[in-house]
Write an enzyme that holds these catalytic residues in place. Structure first.
Site, PDB file in Angstrom:
ATOM      1  N   LYS A 162       0.863  -1.174   0.000  1.00  0.00           N
ATOM      2  CA  LYS A 162       0.000   0.000   0.000  1.00  0.00           C
ATOM      3  C   LYS A 162       0.903   1.229   0.000  1.00  0.00           C
ATOM      4  O   LYS A 162       1.450   1.614   1.028  1.00  0.00           O
ATOM      5  CB  LYS A 162      -0.923   0.061   1.215  1.00  0.00           C
ATOM      6  CG  LYS A 162      -1.955   1.214   1.085  1.00  0.00           C
ATOM      7  CD  LYS A 162      -2.473   1.721   2.407  1.00  0.00           C
ATOM      8  CE  LYS A 162      -1.659   2.841   2.987  1.00  0.00           C
ATOM      9  NZ  LYS A 162      -1.642   4.099   2.189  1.00  0.00           N
TER      10      LYS A 162
ATOM     11  N   CYS B 199      13.178  11.511   6.967  1.00  0.00           N
ATOM     12  CA  CYS B 199      13.078  11.103   8.374  1.00  0.00           C
ATOM     13  C   CYS B 199      14.415  11.225   9.092  1.00  0.00           C
ATOM     14  O   CYS B 199      14.452  11.423  10.304  1.00  0.00           O
ATOM     15  CB  CYS B 199      12.549   9.678   8.462  1.00  0.00           C
ATOM     16  SG  CYS B 199      13.412   8.546   7.372  1.00  0.00           S
TER      17      CYS B 199
ATOM     18  N   GLU C 156      10.090   1.780  10.440  1.00  0.00           N
ATOM     19  CA  GLU C 156      11.039   2.896  10.338  1.00  0.00           C
ATOM     20  C   GLU C 156      10.194   4.155  10.448  1.00  0.00           C
ATOM     21  O   GLU C 156       9.373   4.441   9.585  1.00  0.00           O
ATOM     22  CB  GLU C 156      11.806   2.817   9.010  1.00  0.00           C
ATOM     23  CG  GLU C 156      13.022   3.721   8.975  1.00  0.00           C
ATOM     24  CD  GLU C 156      12.746   5.023   8.270  1.00  0.00           C
ATOM     25  OE1 GLU C 156      12.538   6.027   8.978  1.00  0.00           O
ATOM     26  OE2 GLU C 156      12.722   5.045   7.032  1.00  0.00           O
TER      27      GLU C 156
ATOM     28  N   GLU D  87       9.152  16.665  15.209  1.00  0.00           N
ATOM     29  CA  GLU D  87       9.615  16.512  13.830  1.00  0.00           C
ATOM     30  C   GLU D  87       8.811  17.471  12.948  1.00  0.00           C
ATOM     31  O   GLU D  87       7.594  17.366  12.855  1.00  0.00           O
ATOM     32  CB  GLU D  87       9.424  15.069  13.367  1.00  0.00           C
ATOM     33  CG  GLU D  87       9.992  14.817  11.976  1.00  0.00           C
ATOM     34  CD  GLU D  87       9.895  13.360  11.562  1.00  0.00           C
ATOM     35  OE1 GLU D  87      10.830  12.880  10.895  1.00  0.00           O
ATOM     36  OE2 GLU D  87       8.888  12.705  11.898  1.00  0.00           O
TER      37      GLU D  87
END
Length: 476
Positions: free
Chosen positions: A170, A279, A245, A379
């Site tokens: 997906k 990331c 992750e 973040e």
């Protein structure tokens, strides 16, 4: 023409069980380019059934057969690099040359490195009277993000194929076209039917159905920590393996004696790459307190030369961020940095000068940041750098590790020996010394809330293998 209104299931393009779609918006123009079909639990059930059937035979293929398959995929992939680059650029805003070379190139790199690992990997080894056998986990559910779409698809699909697993992918609804091209590549390369399946859809529908499905043996997820927690909770009742992750707030430690111009310039450029949507971006630059003004001046010089603009225009350094939702979140955090007392060195809220549409963010730098400020904790996932001051080396390490995340860390020093010493103290899955980039054959993944499991190279292959001990196998 990329087929955006069907899914790839059991070796064929098929209509969704329930017709539903969503527009895909070009972040540079804010205009819808086309519609893409959205899947449901019923589509997941079809794909899982196909993958489960295919596993019976694909799991028994030889190393040589899987090496040959990866080789064919690589050859077809090379012919579609420009198509992939154009799709990534249009859908998530990466400058076209960067999308073709780095975004599309990352996928090719993982396919090639996985093939080399597979050629020499030991699937069996004697341990006393036993033999330890490494076998494919089974049916894998893969959920991938939009920021480096082909990187994250290829570093899951390639080792899963190498291990003998079957899979359902997906991809992100923001970047469906590059994933659909990837499905076309695998089909042309002759991947057996049912081994690879693709369903476009939303996390709460397709992602949740995959995470909960009793016939999916493992979920490999890349995305936000918040979404990763939800995936893990949904996967828990079926006790499937979950490899993740997730987010990051990576420290870039620049020590006394480092080449300041080189380290700061490199750190800022790395932070702004891909519009800050990585990331492992080095988003917290930690420098000697006494050098704060000098560092801020160097960083401002880089920001002033960073041009946010049309991904297809000559001279563009960074494109837009992916969506209105992301843009709004970044603007809120930039304003919070100002409100909490950080020094705005470059950029700031609003659109860049001369831009009146598109999800463009001004390349932004804050100095005099403390590690309790929101912009140092959360973040941001945009071209926003925070610069923090440390009293000494021990203080720099303390600040670096004072985060719920642990994906990456960066160290610049007067020597490799000094950098090594600090690098060993950072609580992160990946540490880069003296500006050296990641090696695709080394593992990639995080500590703490940045996830679990590892991708890339041999370590990525082993995520998709179960370990079986057969006692008495070597008995006399």
């Amino acid at each position: 023409m990329v087929n955006r209104m069907q899914f790839y299931i059991d070796g064929a393009w098929v209509d969704p069980v329930v017709k539903k779609s969503t527009p895909v918006v070009n972040p540079a123009t804010e205009e819808a380019m086309y519609e893409v079909a959205l899947g449901s639990k019923a589509d997941v059930d079809k794909a899982v059934a196909a993958a489960k059937r295919a596993f019976e035979t694909f799991s028994q293929t030889s190393r040589e057969e899987r090496v040959a398959l990866l080789g064919r995929i690589i050859e077809v992939y090379k012919t579609r690099m420009k198509d992939i680059g154009a799709a990534v650029s249009d859908e998530m805003g990466a400058p076209l040359p960067m999308a073709e070379k780095l975004q599309a190139g990352a996928g090719l790199g993982h396919l090639a490195s996985t093939m080399e690992v597979l050629k020499n990997y030991r699937f069996e080894e004697p341990v006393g009277s036993a033999v330890v056998v490494r076998e494919p986990v089974g049916v894998i559910g893969m959920i991938t993000p939009w920021n480096w779409p082909l990187n994250q698809i290829a570093c899951k699909v390639a080792p899963a194929l190498a291990a003998g697993c079957t899979m359902i992918l997906k991809p992100s609804e923001f970047t469906p076209s590059s994933a659909l091209i990837f499905a076309e590549i695998l089909h042309e390369a002759g991947v057996p039917k049912g081994v690879f399946n693709l369903i476009n859809g939303l996390g709460p529908e397709v992602g949740a159905a995959m995470s909960e499905h009793p016939d999916i043996d493992m979920i490999s997820f890349t995305g936000s920590t918040r979404a990763g927690v939800d995936v893990a909770k949904r996967a828990a009742p079926t006790v499937k393996r979950v490899s993740q992750e997730l987010g990051g707030k990576s420290p870039n430690v620049i020590l006394e004696g480092a080449d300041l111009t080189k380290a700061v310039t490199g750190g800022v450029m790395h932070m702004f790459n891909n519009s800050g949507q990585s990331c492992n971006a080095p988003s917290r630059m930690i420098v000697p307190l006494s050098k704060m003004k000098e560092v801020a001046a160097i960083a401002k010089g880089v920001a002033d030369k960073t041009k946010a603009g049309d991904p297809r225009a000559e001279g563009t350094t960074i494109g837009p961020v992916v969506s209105r939702i992301q843009w709004d979140k970044i603007q809120t955090l930039i304003q919070k940095g100002i409100d909490e007392g950080a020094t705005l060195v470059a950029g700031g809220p609003g659109l860049p000068e001369g831009v009146n549409k598109g999800f463009y963010v001004r390349p932004t730098i804050f100095a005099d940041v403390t590690n309790d400020m929101t912009i140092a904790r959360e973040e941001i996932f945009g071209p926003v750098l925070t610069i923090l001051g440390a009293k000494d080396e021990a203080d720099a390490v303390r600040i670096a590790n004072d985060t719920p995340y642990g994906l990456a860390g960066y160290v610049s020093a007067d020597s490799v020996e000094s950098a090594r010493k600090v690098g060993r103290k950072l609580r992160a899955g990946n540490v880069n010394l003296q500006g050296v980039p990641n090696d695709r054959t080394a593992p990639f993944g995080g500590y703490k809330q940045s996830g679990n499991g590892r991708e890339w190279g041999q370590y990525g292959l082993e995520e998709y293998l179960e370990v079986k001990a057969i006692a008495g196998f070597n008995a006399a």
